[in-house]
Enzyme design. Structure first.
Site, PDB file in Angstrom:
ATOM      1  N   THR A   9      31.130  33.375  48.536  1.00  0.00           N
ATOM      2  CA  THR A   9      30.979  33.336  47.079  1.00  0.00           C
ATOM      3  C   THR A   9      29.568  32.926  46.706  1.00  0.00           C
ATOM      4  OG1 THR A   9      31.838  32.419  45.006  1.00  0.00           O
ATOM      5  CG2 THR A   9      31.757  30.916  46.882  1.00  0.00           C
ATOM      6  N   ASN A  10      29.125  33.433  45.557  1.00  0.00           N
ATOM      7  CA  ASN A  10      27.856  32.968  44.993  1.00  0.00           C
ATOM      8  C   ASN A  10      28.110  32.069  43.793  1.00  0.00           C
ATOM      9  OD1 ASN A  10      25.763  34.255  46.578  1.00  0.00           O
ATOM     10  ND2 ASN A  10      26.641  36.175  45.834  1.00  0.00           N
ATOM     11  N   ASN A  11      29.368  31.755  43.549  1.00  0.00           N
ATOM     12  CA  ASN A  11      29.737  30.948  42.390  1.00  0.00           C
ATOM     13  C   ASN A  11      29.862  29.483  42.828  1.00  0.00           C
ATOM     14  OD1 ASN A  11      31.348  29.552  40.470  1.00  0.00           O
ATOM     15  ND2 ASN A  11      32.050  31.513  39.640  1.00  0.00           N
ATOM     16  N   HIS A  13      30.663  26.866  41.264  1.00  0.00           N
ATOM     17  CA  HIS A  13      31.844  26.148  40.757  1.00  0.00           C
ATOM     18  C   HIS A  13      33.052  26.405  41.654  1.00  0.00           C
ATOM     19  CE1 HIS A  13      29.824  25.099  37.005  1.00  0.00           C
ATOM     20  NE2 HIS A  13      29.355  26.332  36.987  1.00  0.00           N
ATOM     21  N   ASP A  70      38.499  36.485  44.661  1.00  0.00           N
ATOM     22  CA  ASP A  70      38.212  37.234  43.447  1.00  0.00           C
ATOM     23  C   ASP A  70      39.227  36.802  42.409  1.00  0.00           C
ATOM     24  OD1 ASP A  70      36.222  39.353  42.595  1.00  0.00           O
ATOM     25  OD2 ASP A  70      38.067  40.052  41.660  1.00  0.00           O
ATOM     26  N   TYR A 152      36.017  30.636  31.614  1.00  0.00           N
ATOM     27  CA  TYR A 152      36.908  30.589  30.450  1.00  0.00           C
ATOM     28  C   TYR A 152      37.663  29.258  30.333  1.00  0.00           C
ATOM     29  CZ  TYR A 152      36.066  35.637  30.587  1.00  0.00           C
ATOM     30  OH  TYR A 152      35.464  36.884  30.601  1.00  0.00           O
ATOM     31  N   LYS A 173      42.307  19.736  37.563  1.00  0.00           N
ATOM     32  CA  LYS A 173      42.390  21.195  37.623  1.00  0.00           C
ATOM     33  C   LYS A 173      42.814  21.629  39.022  1.00  0.00           C
ATOM     34  CE  LYS A 173      39.749  25.480  37.162  1.00  0.00           C
ATOM     35  NZ  LYS A 173      38.430  26.122  37.049  1.00  0.00           N
ATOM     36  N   HIS A 178      45.146  28.184  39.621  1.00  0.00           N
ATOM     37  CA  HIS A 178      45.336  29.426  40.369  1.00  0.00           C
ATOM     38  C   HIS A 178      44.609  29.357  41.715  1.00  0.00           C
ATOM     39  CE1 HIS A 178      41.858  29.247  37.895  1.00  0.00           C
ATOM     40  NE2 HIS A 178      41.327  30.371  38.312  1.00  0.00           N
TER      41      HIS A 178
HETATM   42  P1  ITT Z   1      31.725  35.508  43.508  1.00  0.00           P
HETATM   43  O1  ITT Z   1      32.151  36.946  43.337  1.00  0.00           O
HETATM   44  O2  ITT Z   1      30.389  35.364  44.114  1.00  0.00           O
HETATM   45  O3  ITT Z   1      32.779  34.693  44.197  1.00  0.00           O
HETATM   46  P2  ITT Z   1      31.949  35.456  40.610  1.00  0.00           P
HETATM   47  O4  ITT Z   1      31.741  34.410  39.556  1.00  0.00           O
HETATM   48  O5  ITT Z   1      31.264  36.787  40.425  1.00  0.00           O
HETATM   49  O6  ITT Z   1      31.581  34.839  42.031  1.00  0.00           O
HETATM   50  P3  ITT Z   1      34.480  36.806  40.336  1.00  0.00           P
HETATM   51  O7  ITT Z   1      33.879  38.143  40.548  1.00  0.00           O
HETATM   52  O8  ITT Z   1      35.752  36.475  41.046  1.00  0.00           O
HETATM   53  O9  ITT Z   1      33.483  35.648  40.765  1.00  0.00           O
HETATM   54  O10 ITT Z   1      34.640  36.592  38.772  1.00  0.00           O
HETATM   55  C1  ITT Z   1      35.355  35.525  38.358  1.00  0.00           C
HETATM   56  C2  ITT Z   1      35.122  35.302  36.883  1.00  0.00           C
HETATM   57  O11 ITT Z   1      36.393  34.990  36.296  1.00  0.00           O
HETATM   58  C3  ITT Z   1      34.258  34.064  36.675  1.00  0.00           C
HETATM   59  O12 ITT Z   1      32.891  34.382  36.524  1.00  0.00           O
HETATM   60  C4  ITT Z   1      34.866  33.457  35.422  1.00  0.00           C
HETATM   61  O13 ITT Z   1      34.351  34.097  34.284  1.00  0.00           O
HETATM   62  C5  ITT Z   1      36.339  33.813  35.541  1.00  0.00           C
HETATM   63  N1  ITT Z   1      37.089  32.767  36.277  1.00  0.00           N
HETATM   64  C6  ITT Z   1      37.603  32.825  37.526  1.00  0.00           C
HETATM   65  N2  ITT Z   1      38.173  31.669  37.874  1.00  0.00           N
HETATM   66  C7  ITT Z   1      38.005  30.853  36.829  1.00  0.00           C
HETATM   67  C8  ITT Z   1      38.357  29.517  36.581  1.00  0.00           C
HETATM   68  O14 ITT Z   1      38.942  28.765  37.497  1.00  0.00           O
HETATM   69  N3  ITT Z   1      38.031  28.995  35.402  1.00  0.00           N
HETATM   70  C9  ITT Z   1      37.414  29.721  34.468  1.00  0.00           C
HETATM   71  N4  ITT Z   1      37.024  30.989  34.615  1.00  0.00           N
HETATM   72  C10 ITT Z   1      37.324  31.553  35.793  1.00  0.00           C
END
Ligand code: ITT
Length: 194
Positions: A9-11, A13, A70, A152, A173, A178
Site C-alpha cells: 500500500t501507498n496509503n 493511514h 483494496d 470518508y 476504529k 472493515h
Molecule cells: P493503496 O491502493 O496504495 O493501498 P489507496 O488510498 O489508493 O491506497 P484504495 O485504492 O483501496 O487505497 O482506495 C481506498 C479509498 O477508499 C481511500 O482513499 C479512502 O478514500 C476510502 N477508504 C478506504 N478505507 C477507508 C477507511 O477506513 N476510512 C475512510 N475512507 C476509507
C-alpha cells in the site's frame, strides 16, 4: 507464524491501522521498506480485482509473500458509489475533502443514508492467493464530524454508534472496522498455516 509480510500500500493511514492491529505477531514491510516506488495501476472493476492486481504486482516483481487491501465506501442511494472509485471520486486522486463534498452533494435531500465500508484483502502466500473480506454497515451523516482517521471517516457513522469514524481513536476504529475485520481473518489464516 510467519515473521515477515509485505503490505502493498501507498496509503500511510492503512499502514498505520494494519500495523497497530497486527502488533508484534508479524513484521510488516511497507513498499518503502522494500524500495518499491512504482505506481501500480488499479484498473479492476471490483475491490477484489484491484487487491489482486496490487499483490500480484509485488509478488511478481519481488517474489515475496505479500498482501494488499483494496477498500472503499459503498452508498446504497448512489447505487454502490463511490465503490472502486473511492480514492478518486471527485476526479482528483486522494482529494478526500472533494470526495466527501461530492458524496454529500449527491445525497442532499435523500432520506436513505445507508452505506458500508468494504475491505478486500488479497494475500499471496507461498505463491497461492487467498482473499479476506471485511464489511462494516453504517450511515452517511449530513455533515462532517471529527478529524481522526482518513478518507470518508468524518461522514461515516457505524451502526450501533452515535459518533463517526472521524471521532474515534485509531484503537476504537480498529476494534470494529472493515479493515480490522479483514485483518483478523488474515491473522487467523496465518496462524493456521505457519
Ligand atoms: P493503496 O491502493 O496504495 O493501498 P489507496 O488510498 O489508493 O491506497 P484504495 O485504492 O483501496 O487505497 O482506495 C481506498 C479509498 O477508499 C481511500 O482513499 C479512502 O478514500 C476510502 N477508504 C478506504 N478505507 C477507508 C477507511 O477506513 N476510512 C475512510 N475512507 C476509507
Amino acid at each position: 507464524m510467519t515473521r515477515q509480510l509485505v503490505f502493498a500500500t501507498n496509503n500511510r493511514h492503512k499502514l498505520e491501522e494494519v500495523v497497530s492491529k497486527i502488533g508484534e505477531q508479524i513484521k510488516i514491510l511497507s513498499l518503502d521498506d522494500i524500495g518499491c516506488y512504482d505506481d501500480i495501476e488499479e484498473i479492476g472493476k471490483t475491490f477484489r480485482e484491484n487487491a489482486s492486481i496490487k499483490s500480484h504486482y509485488i509478488h511478481n516483481k519481488y517474489n515475496l509473500n505479500c498482501f494488499s487491501d483494496d477498500s472503499g465506501l459503498s452508498v446504497d442511494a448512489l447505487n454502490g458509489e463511490p465503490g472502486v472509485f473511492s480514492a478518486r471520486y471527485s476526479g482528483e486522486y486522494g482529494n478526500h475533502q472533494a470526495n466527501i463534498n461530492k458524496v454529500l452533494a449527491k445525497l442532499k435531500g435523500t432520506a436513505n443514508r445507508k452505506a458500508r465500508f468494504v475491505t478486500d484483502i488479497s494475500l499471496i502466500w507461498n505463491s497461492k492467493e487467498y482473499f479476506f473480506e471485511g464489511i462494516i454497515e453504517g450511515t452517511i451523516r449530513k455533515e462532517r464530524s471529527g478529524t481522526e482517521g482518513f478518507g470518508y471517516d468524518p461522514i461515516f457513522q457505524p451502526d450501533g454508534y452515535d459518533i463517526t469514524f472521524g471521532e474515534m481513536s485509531l484503537e476504537e476504529k480498529n476494534r470494529i472496522s472493515h479493515r480490522a475485520n479483514a485483518i483478523e481473518q488474515l491473522i487467523a489464516f496465518l496462524e493456521e498455516v505457519s
